[in-house]
Motif scaffolding. Structure first.
Motif, PDB file in Angstrom:
ATOM      1  N   PRO A  68       0.034  15.743   8.149  1.00 57.97           N
ATOM      2  CA  PRO A  68       1.296  16.308   7.655  1.00 57.97           C
ATOM      3  C   PRO A  68       1.212  16.700   6.194  1.00 57.97           C
ATOM      4  N   GLY A  69       1.691  17.903   5.872  1.00 58.14           N
ATOM      5  CA  GLY A  69       1.618  18.382   4.503  1.00 58.14           C
ATOM      6  C   GLY A  69       2.400  17.529   3.529  1.00 58.14           C
ATOM      7  N   SER A  70       3.435  16.846   3.992  1.00 58.68           N
ATOM      8  CA  SER A  70       4.283  16.045   3.109  1.00 58.68           C
ATOM      9  C   SER A  70       3.704  14.666   2.818  1.00 58.68           C
ATOM     10  N   GLU A  71       2.635  14.309   3.512  1.00 59.69           N
ATOM     11  CA  GLU A  71       2.048  12.978   3.345  1.00 59.69           C
ATOM     12  C   GLU A  71       1.309  12.868   2.011  1.00 59.69           C
ATOM     13  N   THR A  72       1.567  11.815   1.252  1.00 61.01           N
ATOM     14  CA  THR A  72       0.828  11.566   0.012  1.00 61.01           C
ATOM     15  C   THR A  72      -0.547  11.030   0.362  1.00 61.01           C
ATOM     16  N   CYS A  73      -1.587  11.703  -0.109  1.00 58.40           N
ATOM     17  CA  CYS A  73      -2.962  11.264   0.178  1.00 58.40           C
ATOM     18  C   CYS A  73      -3.661  10.717  -1.055  1.00 58.40           C
TER      19      CYS A  73
ATOM     20  N   PRO B 292      -9.133  -0.710   5.039  1.00 62.24           N
ATOM     21  CA  PRO B 292      -7.731  -0.276   5.013  1.00 62.24           C
ATOM     22  C   PRO B 292      -7.409   0.600   6.219  1.00 62.24           C
ATOM     23  N   ARG B 293      -6.211   0.439   6.749  1.00 63.24           N
ATOM     24  CA  ARG B 293      -5.774   1.171   7.932  1.00 63.24           C
ATOM     25  C   ARG B 293      -4.754   2.242   7.552  1.00 63.24           C
ATOM     26  N   PRO B 294      -4.492   3.189   8.448  1.00 61.40           N
ATOM     27  CA  PRO B 294      -3.522   4.245   8.143  1.00 61.40           C
ATOM     28  C   PRO B 294      -2.213   3.673   7.631  1.00 61.40           C
TER      29      PRO B 294
ATOM     30  N   LEU C 240      -9.192   9.888   2.968  1.00 62.16           N
ATOM     31  CA  LEU C 240      -8.614  11.150   3.414  1.00 62.16           C
ATOM     32  C   LEU C 240      -8.574  11.222   4.942  1.00 62.16           C
ATOM     33  N   HIS C 241      -9.657  10.824   5.566  1.00 58.57           N
ATOM     34  CA  HIS C 241      -9.696  10.885   7.028  1.00 58.57           C
ATOM     35  C   HIS C 241      -8.738   9.888   7.683  1.00 58.57           C
ATOM     36  N   ALA C 242      -8.692   8.672   7.166  1.00 60.57           N
ATOM     37  CA  ALA C 242      -7.944   7.596   7.818  1.00 60.57           C
ATOM     38  C   ALA C 242      -6.473   7.567   7.420  1.00 60.57           C
ATOM     39  N   HIS C 243      -6.056   8.498   6.565  1.00 58.12           N
ATOM     40  CA  HIS C 243      -4.667   8.537   6.092  1.00 58.12           C
ATOM     41  C   HIS C 243      -4.306   7.253   5.347  1.00 58.12           C
ATOM     42  N   VAL C 244      -5.252   6.838   4.515  1.00 54.72           N
ATOM     43  CA  VAL C 244      -5.057   5.713   3.596  1.00 54.72           C
ATOM     44  C   VAL C 244      -4.789   6.305   2.220  1.00 54.72           C
ATOM     45  N   ARG C 245      -3.732   5.885   1.577  1.00 54.63           N
ATOM     46  CA  ARG C 245      -3.367   6.455   0.272  1.00 54.63           C
ATOM     47  C   ARG C 245      -4.342   5.959  -0.791  1.00 54.63           C
ATOM     48  N   LEU C 246      -5.061   6.899  -1.408  1.00 54.02           N
ATOM     49  CA  LEU C 246      -6.069   6.558  -2.401  1.00 54.02           C
ATOM     50  C   LEU C 246      -5.474   6.648  -3.803  1.00 54.02           C
ATOM     51  N   THR C 247      -5.551   5.542  -4.541  1.00 53.05           N
ATOM     52  CA  THR C 247      -5.009   5.479  -5.893  1.00 53.05           C
ATOM     53  C   THR C 247      -6.120   5.201  -6.886  1.00 53.05           C
ATOM     54  N   LEU C 248      -6.148   5.954  -7.965  1.00 49.60           N
ATOM     55  CA  LEU C 248      -7.039   5.675  -9.085  1.00 49.60           C
ATOM     56  C   LEU C 248      -6.200   5.151 -10.243  1.00 49.60           C
ATOM     57  N   PRO C 249      -6.576   3.997 -10.827  1.00 51.62           N
ATOM     58  CA  PRO C 249      -5.792   3.467 -11.945  1.00 51.62           C
ATOM     59  C   PRO C 249      -5.801   4.426 -13.129  1.00 51.62           C
TER      60      PRO C 249
END
Length: 477
Positions: A31-36, A189-191, A215-224
């Protein structure tokens, strides 16, 4: 054990070696609205797709074509992610260069890989404690460059911690297989969950285990925003979603320098890889953070090889799904159908479908657990007596005030390059080891430094020539 319901988990490995298909289907779909991604501000999949499309047009205008070769030398940033995926969308071969490499190191690397283009910051980036930066990049055409000589999608240079780096190639199929491997590992981590990434995305752990898997698993990736205790804890507490932190042992020790103000119920686990964790760290980490300290073993040539993501088998790790290993003469070997090396390389590293890791290990025939014991070349003979230099290192690291150490064997003598926080002398260190190590195991020479040199991926350098240059000279013992 749970797995992720995805095209990869269903066995989709028939993706092209070049082209746009795998980037859009495996990494950018959703989904385009999903934060990745979260790089200060949230980035949706629609925004990321737009950034990739923009960079794709720019690279195409510069002359990059399917089968072409490009090198990226960018810090962790949206520009890095977008250019990487754009180049792969075009069908080009991408070489990743750590942005912290010196000009000479970059020039030597480019000469080895023969890239046609280099993407780098338009201006110098000075942000040593930043987890990510906002950067304007420039695309430079390299006159001596040539199209990719192989079908590899990714070219990486090994860390070079023990000598000259090796050129390692990975195909789309190989990268996709590793992403699929992650989906089948219990404890990742899971979706819908979060991953706070401390490891560099220019290296395999941060690239595949962090960026591509997330990106593939729809896990939100955060960089500090900042690579400090406060910055990492701020990234963890920014949301209540279950959160995994991935880094290397140096990040683990950084986090132990501080304590959270309150409970971190969302902090599921801290996963480290790259080096052995020094003695006592696990216990001290447990006093600071009520979470799992997970262990992962891998290498640039393969990616993730074995894990213990629940901290249940330390120091043992279980081979990841689809990974076949064996131990021959005390050395761990991993089955690989083709050599991962590109160009000139020591042919003994891969033969007959097996990759020699050069790591000493044991394999439990009952449980299947692998225990990594350090570098195979750490086994030396002194006067006919066997000495494990890894054992010596661990004993020295257990001394109060010792922060880093590399033990070498050169000219028939054991030498310890040691970083200390208290005013130790060589004789004092030797005396402190009397009840721990036999005399023939103790270093004959001590080199005391404020800190040891590290590779761009955070590993302590083990190349004797580099260590000698970094040392101010031998400390009398």
């Amino acid at each position: 054990m749970s797995t992720i319901d995805s095209p990869l988990a269903a066995g989709r490995h028939d993706l092209p070696a070049h082209g746009t298909g795998w980037v859009d289907d495996v990494l950018l779909a959703g989904p385009g609205s999903e934060t990745c991604l979260v790089l200060g501000a949230p980035i949706t999949r629609a925004q990321l797709r737009a950034e990739v499309t923009s960079r794709q047009a720019r690279l195409t205008d510069a002359g990059l074509r399917p089968g072409g070769a490009i090198a990226l030398r960018l810090p962790s940033s949206l520009a890095y992610v977008a250019n990487l995926l754009a180049a792969w969308r075009i069908g080009a071969q991408v070489t990743l260069l750590d942005h912290r490499l010196s000009r000479g190191e970059v020039e030597r690397a480019l000469e080895r890989v023969g890239a046609q283009f280099l993407v780098q910051p338009a201006a110098a980036v000075v942000a040593p404690l930043r987890g990510f930066v906002t950067v304007d990049e420039t695309v430079v055409a390299l006159p001596a460059g040539r199209p990719a000589p192989t079908s590899h999608a990714l070219i990486q240079l090994s860390s070079g911690s023990t000598g000259p780096s090796k050129v390692i190639g990975r195909t789309v199929d190989d990268l996709v297989a590793e992403i699929e491997r992650y989906t089948r590992i219990d404890g990742v981590p899971r979706p819908g969950e979060r991953l706070v990434l401390l490891a560099s995305m220019a290296h395999v752990l941060g690239l595949v285990g962090g960026l591509l898997y997330a990106l593939h698993a729809h896990v939100r990736l955060t960089l500090p925003e900042r690579m400090t205790v406060g910055g990492v804890l701020g990234a963890i507490t920014a949301e209540s979603t279950p959160t995994t932190v991935i880094g290397v042992p140096v990040h683990l020790e950084m986090l132990m320098a501080g304590r959270p103000d309150g409970p971190l119920s969302q902090f599921v686990r801290m996963t480290t890889a790259g080096e052995l964790v020094r003695p006592g760290v696990r216990e001290r980490f447990a006093t600071c953070y009520d979470t799992v300290l997970a262990n992962m073993y891998g290498m640039t040539e393969v990616g993730v090889i074995a894990t213990d993501l629940f901290g249940a088998h330390r120091p043992g790790v279980r081979p990841a799904p689809g990974i076949d290993v064996r131990v021959v003469d005390g050395e761990l070997q991993v089955r690989r159908p083709v050599t991962p090396y590109v160009g000139l390389v020591d042919e003994s590293r891969w033969s007959d479908g097996w990759l020699r890791t050069r790591d000493a290990a044991s394999l439990d025939p009952v449980t299947g657990l692998v225990t990594i014991r350090g570098r195979l070349d750490s086994q030396v003979s002194i006067g006919g007596l066997k000495v494990d230099l890894t054992e010596v290192e661990q004993a020295i690291l257990d001394l109060p005030g010792v922060t880093e150490v590399v033990v070498t064997f050169d000219g028939g003598a054991i030498e310890a390059y040691t970083a200390v926080e208290k005013p130790w002398t060589g004789p004092e260190l030797d005396a402190a080891l009397e009840d721990v190590l036999a005399p023939y195991k103790r270093p004959l020479r001590w080199q005391l430094l404020e800190r040891l040199p590290r590779t761009s991926s955070g590993k302590v350098v083990r190349d004797v020539a580099v260590l000698r240059r970094a040392s101010a000279g031998p400390t009398p013992s």
